[in-house]
Design a protein around this motif. Structure first.
Motif, PDB file in Angstrom:
ATOM      1  N   MET A   1       0.873  -1.184   0.000  1.00 26.72           N
ATOM      2  CA  MET A   1       0.000   0.000   0.000  1.00 26.72           C
ATOM      3  C   MET A   1       0.900   1.221   0.000  1.00 26.72           C
ATOM      4  SD  MET A   1      -2.738   1.259   2.845  1.00 26.72           S
ATOM      5  CE  MET A   1      -4.086   0.296   2.250  1.00 26.72           C
ATOM      6  N   ASP A   2       0.560   2.199  -0.846  1.00 24.46           N
ATOM      7  CA  ASP A   2       1.386   3.394  -0.876  1.00 24.46           C
ATOM      8  C   ASP A   2       1.099   4.287   0.330  1.00 24.46           C
ATOM      9  OD1 ASP A   2      -1.060   4.448  -1.587  1.00 24.46           O
ATOM     10  OD2 ASP A   2      -0.451   5.076  -3.581  1.00 24.46           O
ATOM     11  N   LYS A   3       2.080   5.128   0.638  1.00 21.95           N
ATOM     12  CA  LYS A   3       2.011   5.947   1.853  1.00 21.95           C
ATOM     13  C   LYS A   3       0.820   6.907   1.883  1.00 21.95           C
ATOM     14  CE  LYS A   3       4.874   8.528   4.941  1.00 21.95           C
ATOM     15  NZ  LYS A   3       5.672   7.906   5.935  1.00 21.95           N
ATOM     16  N   PRO A   4       0.492   7.628   0.803  1.00 14.10           N
ATOM     17  CA  PRO A   4      -0.672   8.528   0.868  1.00 14.10           C
ATOM     18  C   PRO A   4      -1.978   7.790   1.167  1.00 14.10           C
ATOM     19  CG  PRO A   4       0.684   9.094  -1.021  1.00 14.10           C
ATOM     20  CD  PRO A   4       1.228   7.802  -0.448  1.00 14.10           C
ATOM     21  N   GLN A   5      -2.143   6.613   0.585  1.00 18.85           N
ATOM     22  CA  GLN A   5      -3.366   5.839   0.833  1.00 18.85           C
ATOM     23  C   GLN A   5      -3.394   5.366   2.285  1.00 18.85           C
ATOM     24  OE1 GLN A   5      -3.919   2.457  -1.712  1.00 18.85           O
ATOM     25  NE2 GLN A   5      -6.044   2.241  -1.162  1.00 18.85           N
ATOM     26  N   MET A   6      -2.242   4.922   2.802  1.00 19.90           N
ATOM     27  CA  MET A   6      -2.157   4.481   4.198  1.00 19.90           C
ATOM     28  C   MET A   6      -2.471   5.643   5.129  1.00 19.90           C
ATOM     29  SD  MET A   6      -1.589   2.129   6.454  1.00 19.90           S
ATOM     30  CE  MET A   6      -0.650   0.806   5.766  1.00 19.90           C
ATOM     31  N   ASN A   7      -1.939   6.820   4.830  1.00 15.20           N
ATOM     32  CA  ASN A   7      -2.211   8.001   5.654  1.00 15.20           C
ATOM     33  C   ASN A   7      -3.700   8.332   5.653  1.00 15.20           C
ATOM     34  OD1 ASN A   7       0.475   8.304   6.337  1.00 15.20           O
ATOM     35  ND2 ASN A   7       0.881   9.881   4.830  1.00 15.20           N
ATOM     36  N   GLY A   8      -4.349   8.163   4.523  1.00  9.77           N
ATOM     37  CA  GLY A   8      -5.784   8.409   4.442  1.00  9.77           C
ATOM     38  C   GLY A   8      -6.573   7.457   5.321  1.00  9.77           C
TER      39      GLY A   8
END
Length: 60
Positions: A1-8
């Motif tokens: 999972m990419d970081k922006p999606q994880m942060n979301g």
């Protein structure tokens, strides 16, 4: 999972946890009825599902 999606996902979880804490603060322990307790349990279940989703997505 990419970081922006994880942060979301994490931000969504934080928001949901904040809602849970606000709901918990509004309940009077002496007068809480079964419906309010069921609502809290449901919210905890939703939080648990979100955490499990984040954990499983992180492993991929």
């Amino acid at each position: 999972m990419d970081k922006p999606q994880m942060n979301g996902h994490v931000e969504g979880l934080k928001s949901r946890l904040h809602q849970f804490l606000e709901t918990l603060d509004t309940i009077e322990p002496e007068t809480a009825d079964l419906q309010e307790i069921d609502r809290l349990i449901s919210m905890v279940d939703e939080l648990e599902e979100q955490v499990e989703k984040i954990k499983s997505d992180k492993k991929q």
